[in-house]
Design an enzyme around this catalytic site. Structure first.
Site, PDB file in Angstrom:
ATOM      1  CG  HIS A  62      -2.071  -0.965   1.090  1.00  0.00           C
ATOM      2  ND1 HIS A  62      -3.027  -0.942   0.101  1.00  0.00           N
ATOM      3  CD2 HIS A  62      -2.359  -2.051   1.850  1.00  0.00           C
ATOM      4  CE1 HIS A  62      -3.854  -1.959   0.265  1.00  0.00           C
ATOM      5  NE2 HIS A  62      -3.472  -2.649   1.318  1.00  0.00           N
ATOM      6  CB  SER A 109      -4.411  -5.577   0.468  1.00  0.00           C
ATOM      7  OG  SER A 109      -5.265  -4.778   1.267  1.00  0.00           O
ATOM      8  CD  GLU A 135      -3.464   0.557  -2.915  1.00  0.00           C
ATOM      9  OE1 GLU A 135      -2.840  -0.414  -3.396  1.00  0.00           O
ATOM     10  OE2 GLU A 135      -3.710   0.665  -1.708  1.00  0.00           O
TER      11      GLU A 135
END
Length: 219
Positions: A62, A109, A135
């Site tokens: 992330h 994720s 994303e």
């Protein structure tokens, strides 16, 4: 921005040996109830994949660097199917590819937002009917982010001393005693202010996870 993890097993990852760095699978599955109490319904990604102006970013954990690009993202009867390619010659991407092939990272994720009217509450379940995808990251986190935040929130609410918080860091965050002690000051600063408990807990876990990754990288 909200996040949801999908393990490599659920992701149904497939590699194309003729195209190094290429992989495919599912970034999200429909109709299951996760630990957030959320269910993603078919059609939730239709708008975001068809009308987006910017490509979906492929990141590492992330907050890490962009490590490649998503070549395809589309809904089918199972969920959000994606095909991606890690950037050739990129040092982090090469490491991530090796970790994925070895099964040493947890999976994918998604980072997303729910637009107004994009969700509906039915009993204890939140139906996600529309998702704005930001994303999709390859992640190393060993467990569901929301479950870990819940554990941290619960433990913080029962903490009565700095020693209790240090123990929480060691047990939930995987820190050594020295690292846990060093992070207490940061926890205290994150605990101040007018933000709600969930926001503070989310920020706390985000800081702990980022710092734990840095510490792990040094060892």
């Amino acid at each position: 921005m909200e996040r949801k993890n999908l393990s490599l097993g659920e992701f149904e990852i497939k590699f194309d040996e003729a195209r190094k760095g290429f992989f495919s699978g599912y970034a999200s599955k429909f109709n299951g109830v996760d630990s957030y109490g959320d269910t993603i319904v078919p059609g939730a990604y239709a708008k975001t994949v068809s009308e987006r102006e910017r490509p979906i970013a492929m990141r590492w954990n992330h907050t890490g660097p962009v490590i490649g690009k998503w070549l395809k993202a589309e809904e089918d009867e199972h969920g959000l199917y994606v095909e991606g390619e890690l950037t050739p010659g990129h040092s982090v991407a090469s490491d991530v590819y090796a970790l994925m092939k070895h099964g040493a990272v947890n999976g994918l994720s998604i980072g997303y937002r729910i637009p107004a009217g994009g969700s509906e509450k039915k009993g204890d379940v939140r139906l996600l009917k529309q998702i704005d995808l930001v994303e999709i990251s390859v992640v190393e986190s060993p467990a569901d982010l929301n479950a870990l935040i819940g554990d941290v929130k619960s433990s913080i609410s029962g903490a009565e001393s700095l020693k209790d918080i240090e123990a929480l860091l060691r047990d939930a965050g995987g820190f050594s005693r020295a690292d846990a002690t060093a992070l207490v000051a940061r926890i205290k600063s994150l605990s101040r202010g007018e933000r709600d408990d969930e926001t503070k807990a989310s920020e706390l876990f985000g800081a702990l996870h980022a710092l734990h990754t840095q510490i792990t990288a040094r060892t």
